[in-house]
Design an enzyme around this catalytic site. Sequence first.
Site, PDB file in Angstrom:
ATOM      1  CG  HIS A 106      -5.481   0.550   9.443  1.00 47.74           C
ATOM      2  ND1 HIS A 106      -4.710   0.516  10.551  1.00 47.74           N
ATOM      3  CD2 HIS A 106      -5.438   2.252   9.240  1.00 47.74           C
ATOM      4  CE1 HIS A 106      -4.428   1.511  11.417  1.00 47.74           C
ATOM      5  NE2 HIS A 106      -4.741   2.562  10.367  1.00 47.74           N
ATOM      6  CE  LYS A 114       8.519   3.265  13.349  1.00 48.14           C
ATOM      7  NZ  LYS A 114       9.352   2.682  14.325  1.00 48.14           N
ATOM      8  CE  LYS A 132       1.465   5.603  21.485  1.00 52.85           C
ATOM      9  NZ  LYS A 132       2.741   4.913  21.920  1.00 52.85           N
ATOM     10  CE  LYS A 155       4.798  -0.667  22.639  1.00 49.39           C
ATOM     11  NZ  LYS A 155       5.021   0.613  22.498  1.00 49.39           N
ATOM     12  CB  SER A 184       9.371   6.270  14.551  1.00 48.33           C
ATOM     13  OG  SER A 184      10.229   5.848  15.590  1.00 48.33           O
TER      14      SER A 184
HETATM   15  N1  GLU Z   1       7.948   2.874  21.762  1.00 52.41           N
HETATM   16  C1  GLU Z   1       7.524   4.090  21.335  1.00 52.41           C
HETATM   17  C2  GLU Z   1       6.002   4.275  21.489  1.00 52.41           C
HETATM   18  O1  GLU Z   1       5.312   3.428  22.458  1.00 52.41           O
HETATM   19  C3  GLU Z   1       7.720   4.530  19.929  1.00 52.41           C
HETATM   20  C4  GLU Z   1       7.303   3.921  18.745  1.00 52.41           C
HETATM   21  C5  GLU Z   1       8.005   4.043  17.512  1.00 52.41           C
HETATM   22  O2  GLU Z   1       8.683   4.933  17.244  1.00 52.41           O
HETATM   23  O3  GLU Z   1       7.688   3.357  16.712  1.00 52.41           O
HETATM   24  O4  GLU Z   1       5.216   5.075  21.097  1.00 52.41           O
END
Ligand code: GLU
Length: 501
Positions: free
Chosen positions: A95, A100, A124, A136, A392
């Site tokens: 969306h 990320k 998140k 992921k 990030s």
């Molecule tokens: N691996 C981290 C998380 O689970 C960071 C993800 C990121 O920075 O894109 O939030």
Amino acid sequence: MMEPRPSPLATIDGAIPRDGVAGHRRPETESMEKISFLNQVNRNFDKAAAFTSHDRTLLEQIKVCNSVYRMAFPLRRDDGTIEVIHAWRAEHSQHKMPTKGGIRFSPDVNEDEVMALAALMSYKCAVVNVPFGGAKGGVAINRKNYSAHELERITRRYTFELTKKNFIGPGVDVPAPDYATGPQEMAWIADTYISLQRNELDGLGCVTGKPVHLGGIRGRREATGLGVTYGIREACSNAADTKALGLTPGLDGKRIVIQGFGNVGYHAAKSLEEGGGRIVAVGEADGSISLPAGLPVEKLLEHRQEKGTIMGFPGSTALPERDLLLELDCDILIPAALENAITLNNAARIKARIVAEAANGPTTAEASDQLFQRGVLVIPDSYLNAGGVTVSYFEWLKNLSHVRFGRMEKRFEERAFQHVLRVVESATAKKLGDDIYRAMVHGADEKDLVYSGLEETMVNAYQEIREIQKRLDGQADLRTAALIDAIDKIARCYAEMGIFP
Ligand code: GLU
């Protein structure tokens, strides 16, 4: 006032608990076999969705994982033998673009897990207002079994596969570190991507968590742990809320137990200690230790660096069983390792008043419900560990703008502060001391700006989800409130695209 209604998604379940690779079934413990992480995430989603009035189809679109790329490629080992490596990348919600989320190296990684973690990333990002969809990745290896050269070959080949299928790029999908990966792997990813897409001006924005001198940002390494501290501090700042938990406001003197002393656990421990908390026990894969007077975090890190383990730290006591750590009497328990640490098997014995989820998915949905019934505050992963992706986002912005935060304004700000102090001196006819000058004449540099942006994000997001929870009048926990927040924000996005009503 939102009313709960039967979940419209009770029968819509994207959960396919499987290893993803035929004939490549990794050994699983009995309890892991029973608990599908994706089922857990979706169960929490359904619970929150029931409090909203969104269209059923829209909720289905928000819940499902949009794309999964499952790959296998050969690795030539240093001894000349060949091994097949299995890996995944899941993009849960597009969306907002790019999507990320981190990449983990773990022998237990599977399709169910990456899809669950990708969904958590979508929620998140929405909760902390970071304008990305969720994704992921995972590579099914135990990094301890591979040399640095082998890890480099695996990472570069994985990146090549992602590039080939358009699963990576500054405007497409942007990986980051996760369990058992760090700046070195991110540097290999950036280098591989840039060499394949040679004329892409924003190529460095294809991955975050890079080393600072390769387009990384100061403050990214400690961001998740620091975000955990900001979140806990905010949760403990309200006198009425802490009183309801039987605690006093503030971090001062709080007894804290941490499961996991990796990057997140260590940085959370360090910043909580600096804020006045007492780290009374720490656990790692090979055992747990306690010290009621407080484990000095920096010394514990030095001990582990020297001995390769936290066990045997001077003055500490080893717990008879590693996981008894979770059941210790304390104020705040921080699971900062992997998923499913708190299940129905141990939830009833958790004595902490606050469970602060620094890891992703450390508490099963049923265990979380039980803790809520017992009046324990669970600060959910979908909010609490969002500090990493928040910073990030700052790194990605830096890569796209090609300028370090603070570079343009630092000196200008310092001059302005100097000017104000001179005016104060002449108005009061008093010379201010050097120490006052030094403390006040400080233009913000990159790290200051990252920390302040992170703090602002975590504080505001906590207030937002706490407000939603208050409106639910005790009917739902903070996890449900955070997911309602995420669902509403993602739904608004789809509505504005004109796709759904
Ligand atoms: N691996 C981290 C998380 O689970 C960071 C993800 C990121 O920075 O894109 O939030």
